[in-house]
Design a protein around this motif. Structure first.
Motif, PDB file in Angstrom:
ATOM      1  N   UNK A   1      -0.640  31.624   1.117  1.00  0.00           N
ATOM      2  CA  UNK A   1      -1.125  32.271  -0.101  1.00  0.00           C
ATOM      3  C   UNK A   1      -1.997  31.307  -0.901  1.00  0.00           C
ATOM      4  N   UNK A   2      -3.012  31.825  -1.577  1.00  0.00           N
ATOM      5  CA  UNK A   2      -3.886  30.934  -2.364  1.00  0.00           C
ATOM      6  C   UNK A   2      -3.131  30.292  -3.526  1.00  0.00           C
ATOM      7  N   UNK A   3      -3.586  29.111  -3.908  1.00  0.00           N
ATOM      8  CA  UNK A   3      -2.991  28.375  -5.024  1.00  0.00           C
ATOM      9  C   UNK A   3      -4.078  27.512  -5.647  1.00  0.00           C
ATOM     10  N   UNK A   4      -3.801  27.009  -6.853  1.00  0.00           N
ATOM     11  CA  UNK A   4      -4.793  26.182  -7.538  1.00  0.00           C
ATOM     12  C   UNK A   4      -4.664  24.721  -7.101  1.00  0.00           C
ATOM     13  N   UNK A   5      -3.474  24.128  -7.319  1.00  0.00           N
ATOM     14  CA  UNK A   5      -3.251  22.723  -6.912  1.00  0.00           C
ATOM     15  C   UNK A   5      -1.778  22.540  -6.583  1.00  0.00           C
ATOM     16  N   UNK A   6      -1.507  21.786  -5.511  1.00  0.00           N
ATOM     17  CA  UNK A   6      -0.143  21.515  -5.073  1.00  0.00           C
ATOM     18  C   UNK A   6      -0.013  20.020  -4.801  1.00  0.00           C
ATOM     19  N   UNK A   7       0.992  19.394  -5.415  1.00  0.00           N
ATOM     20  CA  UNK A   7       1.299  17.994  -5.144  1.00  0.00           C
ATOM     21  C   UNK A   7       2.246  17.966  -3.946  1.00  0.00           C
TER      22      UNK A   7
ATOM     23  N   UNK B   1       0.843  -1.201   0.000  1.00  0.00           N
ATOM     24  CA  UNK B   1       0.000   0.000   0.000  1.00  0.00           C
ATOM     25  C   UNK B   1       0.871   1.241   0.000  1.00  0.00           C
ATOM     26  N   UNK B   2       0.528   2.191  -0.859  1.00  0.00           N
ATOM     27  CA  UNK B   2       1.235   3.466  -0.889  1.00  0.00           C
ATOM     28  C   UNK B   2       0.220   4.601  -0.798  1.00  0.00           C
ATOM     29  N   UNK B   3       0.649   5.714  -0.235  1.00  0.00           N
ATOM     30  CA  UNK B   3      -0.251   6.846  -0.012  1.00  0.00           C
ATOM     31  C   UNK B   3       0.458   8.123  -0.425  1.00  0.00           C
ATOM     32  N   UNK B   4      -0.322   9.078  -0.983  1.00  0.00           N
ATOM     33  CA  UNK B   4       0.204  10.383  -1.361  1.00  0.00           C
ATOM     34  C   UNK B   4      -0.780  11.464  -0.950  1.00  0.00           C
ATOM     35  N   UNK B   5      -0.349  12.733  -1.049  1.00  0.00           N
ATOM     36  CA  UNK B   5      -1.206  13.822  -0.585  1.00  0.00           C
ATOM     37  C   UNK B   5      -1.064  15.022  -1.518  1.00  0.00           C
ATOM     38  N   UNK B   6      -2.194  15.638  -1.803  1.00  0.00           N
ATOM     39  CA  UNK B   6      -2.218  16.870  -2.577  1.00  0.00           C
ATOM     40  C   UNK B   6      -3.313  17.769  -2.047  1.00  0.00           C
ATOM     41  N   UNK B   7      -3.233  19.063  -2.374  1.00  0.00           N
ATOM     42  CA  UNK B   7      -4.233  20.011  -1.891  1.00  0.00           C
ATOM     43  C   UNK B   7      -4.587  20.989  -2.997  1.00  0.00           C
ATOM     44  N   UNK B   8      -5.739  21.624  -2.834  1.00  0.00           N
ATOM     45  CA  UNK B   8      -6.194  22.588  -3.827  1.00  0.00           C
ATOM     46  C   UNK B   8      -7.014  23.666  -3.137  1.00  0.00           C
ATOM     47  N   UNK B   9      -7.092  24.825  -3.805  1.00  0.00           N
ATOM     48  CA  UNK B   9      -7.957  25.901  -3.306  1.00  0.00           C
ATOM     49  C   UNK B   9      -8.792  26.421  -4.471  1.00  0.00           C
ATOM     50  N   UNK B  10      -8.176  27.290  -5.322  1.00  0.00           N
ATOM     51  CA  UNK B  10      -8.958  27.925  -6.373  1.00  0.00           C
ATOM     52  C   UNK B  10      -8.011  28.575  -7.374  1.00  0.00           C
ATOM     53  N   UNK B  11      -8.552  28.938  -8.554  1.00  0.00           N
ATOM     54  CA  UNK B  11      -7.753  29.679  -9.531  1.00  0.00           C
ATOM     55  C   UNK B  11      -7.306  31.003  -8.909  1.00  0.00           C
ATOM     56  N   UNK B  12      -6.093  31.424  -9.233  1.00  0.00           N
ATOM     57  CA  UNK B  12      -5.499  32.607  -8.582  1.00  0.00           C
ATOM     58  C   UNK B  12      -5.782  33.874  -9.366  1.00  0.00           C
ATOM     59  N   UNK B  13      -7.027  34.042  -9.777  1.00  0.00           N
ATOM     60  CA  UNK B  13      -7.457  35.269 -10.456  1.00  0.00           C
ATOM     61  C   UNK B  13      -8.795  35.700  -9.868  1.00  0.00           C
ATOM     62  N   UNK B  14      -9.082  36.997 -10.043  1.00  0.00           N
ATOM     63  CA  UNK B  14     -10.413  37.492  -9.674  1.00  0.00           C
ATOM     64  C   UNK B  14     -11.442  36.865 -10.621  1.00  0.00           C
TER      65      UNK B  14
ATOM     66  N   UNK C   1     -11.766  20.503  -9.772  1.00  0.00           N
ATOM     67  CA  UNK C   1     -11.653  19.802 -11.051  1.00  0.00           C
ATOM     68  C   UNK C   1     -10.281  20.014 -11.676  1.00  0.00           C
ATOM     69  N   UNK C   2      -9.699  21.208 -11.503  1.00  0.00           N
ATOM     70  CA  UNK C   2      -8.337  21.430 -11.995  1.00  0.00           C
ATOM     71  C   UNK C   2      -7.374  20.450 -11.338  1.00  0.00           C
ATOM     72  N   UNK C   3      -7.541  20.266 -10.014  1.00  0.00           N
ATOM     73  CA  UNK C   3      -6.648  19.384  -9.277  1.00  0.00           C
ATOM     74  C   UNK C   3      -6.828  17.933  -9.698  1.00  0.00           C
ATOM     75  N   UNK C   4      -8.086  17.490  -9.875  1.00  0.00           N
ATOM     76  CA  UNK C   4      -8.343  16.100 -10.290  1.00  0.00           C
ATOM     77  C   UNK C   4      -7.707  15.833 -11.646  1.00  0.00           C
ATOM     78  N   UNK C   5      -7.830  16.785 -12.570  1.00  0.00           N
ATOM     79  CA  UNK C   5      -7.251  16.601 -13.903  1.00  0.00           C
ATOM     80  C   UNK C   5      -5.740  16.412 -13.820  1.00  0.00           C
TER      81      UNK C   5
END
Length: 795
Positions: free
Chosen positions: A210-216, A175-188, A247-251
């Motif tokens: 600071x806000x970000x879209x997706x981080x591995x 078994x292996x595990x990984x982690x990622x996070x997401x918030x939102x597009x960095x534009x108004x 959805x950006x992060x899932x892609x």
């Protein structure tokens, strides 16, 4: 222009609303013929065609070709086939066994590669087995929403690595595990772009990143402690609107296989959030109009193109998740359950679990969702070539059978269970290039698939031995193959003898007129290159033939509604009779055995045998062998016993009635007036009156209708003599006795009265004649005696 008219005319008669599809196809070569339908064959016998028949007559159903005289050995009828190229057995493996297999050494689907030879219209079916392997490796990537509302959830996820590792040991040792996070597009207008808010998007003195879209954050690893350590360092961020950019992060997780570290094993993506999602089109709010390209854009483990590409569509996500064999688990709060359940219905091999407000139940949610996903297998295939169809039939646990869309899947599969699928592939036509095609069938969420190579049978085997530029085909104007000429372009005709530019001229048409008449090909065909090509009939057994199409095999005389009476064949509108038959319709049999009577004489010596039927010369005799004489003496006595047993179930033949007395048709009538009368009938009729063993009479008629049909009309009630009536007899006897007794008493009384009167009269007479004194009777003595008592003193 004349050529076009000719072709239009041909089209008008080669179309039939019914009949054989093989004939309607008007195939000009063996290859064209076998593509019409699987039942069509091509006769390669060079001498098969009769005069006036076109090449397309070689293409017909197998039975019709054999009937027309083509030997079975000369019928080209290629069949499809299946060959298994790779058939590695499914893996039987126990978790307790010390041997540890690599993922590519584990097989869950069998076979792995097949080759199918497909003929148009002929389906090929093969069996596919699937077995869930025990201790199968799992890669799990935890993708978490780090917007401010998930602050309390982050605390509970910090120890998820080791805790989940421990729980998953019950399922798999790899078994292996990984982690990622997401918030939102960095534009108004998704986030605030003021400098202060870009540094810290949170309020109320909260320290946020600071806000970000997706981080591995963490590539897939076996080290649970490393997972805990890196997740503990993560900080909450923030955004302005409620839907998130998940959805950006899932892609990116789906397409960035190397960065995430996916192996060819079970791939699980846990998507954790407490909000909705943006999808394709929402990017326009931030001025982003370019569609998502579905490619990996990670730099230093950060998604760098969120401001450039729009959110992916749901269909785009489904395709990428399926292509990369990723099964998705949506861990969302109660509030957004309905939204993500609808999303689950659109994404195959996905599950939805209810996340508690602080994510404290995330481990149980993951395990339950994994068990749900892994207990179902769903087959899918990539795009199939045009004209090819696939049908699935599942044979699941406990023998449950599924068809249609349910034929693609099996549910409630436990580890070690084996299920199978019957997969049917059929081609309706050959591809334009005739090249092989490859399709793949795989179970959703698994890295294994079945490779199927489709080879299309577009030409007959006999075409390989064809003779190009053959002299047979009008000095090299075609290829002689499969018993016929395949004409070069611009040439037509049975032997490619004509050019398409000169197919209709007066000189050539003159060769198609019989006896210099006006009708071309007797109006039963078309003149092609000075040769008649006869029309085809709807019924493939019927055909025109002859140099001028003036012959056919269906316009001969008929008998009993059968062509040539069923005892011959029709050739050029004349019946050719079988042996022992003659006549224009072959309806006259020369066999006299049917005319032999019981005495071995032909027609009982009372007639002649004509066409197997007796013609009786004596009008009294009837029947198929002139043995029946309804008006001859003894007819009634001859049939008495059979009529008696059939009508009344009595008589000497009642036990053998069915065997001996079924030679006539019995009709019951109510009374004698209903019996047929001789004057009303056109055939001889006998009236009979017979007595049975009980002295009862029964009435019937016997007749032979149409020389063969024997009819008996019988009165259904017997006429029996009336029996004595006991009651009146007894009453009469008793009454007679009583009357006689009374008469005797009266006579005796009368005699006594007469006697008494006579005696009285005599007494009177003697009384009158008496002579003694009437004063005193001399012999009279008194009856009184007086006695005096001496002691009586009279006092």
């Amino acid at each position: 222009r004349k050529t076009n008219i000719m072709l239009s005319s041909r089209d008008s008669y080669i179309y039939f609303p019914k009949g054989s599809d093989c004939i309607k196809a008007n195939a000009q070569s063996c290859g064209e013929c076998i593509q019409v339908a699987e039942k069509c064959g091509w006769c390669t016998d060079a001498d098969f065609l009769k005069q006036g028949e076109s090449k397309s007559a070689r293409c017909d159903e197998l039975k019709s070709l054999i009937t027309k005289g083509c030997s079975k050995a000369k019928i080209e009828n290629p069949r499809g086939s299946i060959s298994i190229d790779k058939d590695k057995p499914v893996t039987n493996r126990k978790k307790e066994v010390a041997e540890k297999l690599k993922p590519d050494q584990i097989t869950q689907i069998q076979p792995q590669k097949l080759s199918l030879n497909l003929r148009s219209g002929e389906a090929q079916t093969f069996k596919l087995k699937f077995k869930r392997a025990e201790d199968y490796p799992i890669d799990l990537y935890y993708l978490m929403d780090l917007s401010f509302s998930m602050k309390d959830d982050l605390e509970n996820v910090k120890n998820l690595g080791t805790d989940l590792m421990r729980e998953m040991q019950e399922i798999t040792s790899d078994f292996r595990i990984g982690f990622g996070s997401f918030v939102e597009k960095t534009v108004m207008p998704y986030i605030s772009t003021t400098p202060a808010r870009l540094l810290n998007p949170c309020t109320s003195n909260e320290n946020c990143t600071s806000p970000f879209s997706y981080k591995n954050v963490l590539k897939l690893t076996e080290n649970g402690q490393q997972f805990n350590s890196l997740v503990s360092k993560q900080q909450i961020s923030g955004n302005l609107d409620s839907p998130e950019g998940g959805f950006d992060a899932i892609m990116q997780v789906a397409v960035c296989g190397d960065a995430i570290g996916w192996r060819n094993v079970t791939r699980l993506l846990v998507f954790s959030t407490d909000a909705g999602f943006h999808f394709a089109g929402d990017g326009k709010l931030g001025g982003i109009v370019l569609p998502n390209d579905g490619k990996c854009h990670l730099e230093n483990n950060m998604y760098t193109m969120s401001h450039y590409y729009d959110y992916p569509s749901i269909a785009h996500l489904v395709q990428k998740l399926s292509d990369n064999n990723i099964q998705t688990i949506f861990a969302v709060t109660e509030e957004f359950q309905p939204v993500y359940k609808e999303l689950k219905n659109l994404i195959p091999k996905s599950a939805v679990g209810t996340l508690s407000s602080n994510s404290s139940n995330v481990i149980k949610l993951i395990i339950d969702s994994y068990n749900s996903l892994s207990s179902e297998v769903i087959l899918e295939n990539n795009k199939v070539p045009e004209g090819v169809s696939i049908k699935y039939k599942s044979i699941c646990k406990n023998g449950v059978v599924g068809t249609g869309e349910n034929g693609r899947k099996c549910s409630n599969i436990s580890i070690g269970d084996e299920v199978s699928f019957d997969i049917t592939i059929e081609s309706q036509k050959c591809p334009s290039q005739g090249k092989s095609e490859t399709i793949r069938i795989k179970p959703l969420g698994f890295n294994e698939d079945v490779e199927i190579v489709l080879n299309f049978i577009c030409e007959c085997e006999c075409s390989k031995g064809g003779e190009p530029l053959s002299k047979i085909c009008h000095n090299g104007n075609g290829t002689f193959e499969c018993g016929a000429c395949r004409c070069n372009e611009g040439r037509i005709g049975r032997l490619c003898e004509c050019s398409t530019d000169e197919v209709r001229t007066d000189d050539l048409d003159g060769n198609c007129r019989k006896d210099n008449g006006t009708d071309i090909c007797s109006n039963n065909g078309d003149c092609v290159c000075g040769t008649c090509e006869c029309k085809k009939r709807e019924n493939p057994e019927e055909r025109y033939s002859g140099k001028f199409c003036d012959c056919d095999n269906f316009n001969c005389d008929r008998s009993n509604n059968k062509l040539c009476g069923g005892h011959g064949r029709c050739e050029c509108r004349v019946c050719i009779c079988d042996a022992n038959y003659t006549g224009s319709a072959c309806d006259c049999s020369l066999d006299t055995s049917t005319c032999l009577a019981a005495n071995k004489q032909i027609c009982n010596g009372r007639g002649t045998c004509e066409c197997g039927v007796c013609k009786c010369t004596n009008p009294k005799f009837q029947g198929p062998t002139c043995e029946i004489c309804p008006t001859c003496p003894g007819v009634c006595a001859e049939h008495k016993e059979c009529v008696q047993c059939r009508a009344f179930e009595t008589g000497e033949k009642k036990d053998t009635c069915q065997r001996d007395c079924s030679y006539f048709n019995l009709i019951r009538v109510k009374d004698r007036d209903k019996l047929p009368q001789p004057a009303d009938q056109s055939y001889p009729l006998s009236h009979c009156k017979e007595r049975d063993a009980n002295d009862c009479w029964f009435y019937y008629t016997y007749a032979v209708r149409n020389d063969t049909m024997r009819e008996v009309y019988v009165v259904e009630t017997l006429e029996c003599p009336a029996g004595p009536d006991i009651i009146p007899i007894v009453a009469g006897v008793v009454a007679g006795i009583v009357l006689i007794g009374l008469a005797l008493l009266l006579i005796w009384k009368l005699l006594m009265i007469i006697h008494d009167r006579r005696e009285f009269a005599k007494f009177e007479k003697e009384k009158m004649n008496a002579k003694w004194d009437t004063g005193e009777n001399p012999i009279y003595k008194s009856a009184v005696t007086t006695v005096v008592n001496p002691k009586y003193e009279g006092k």
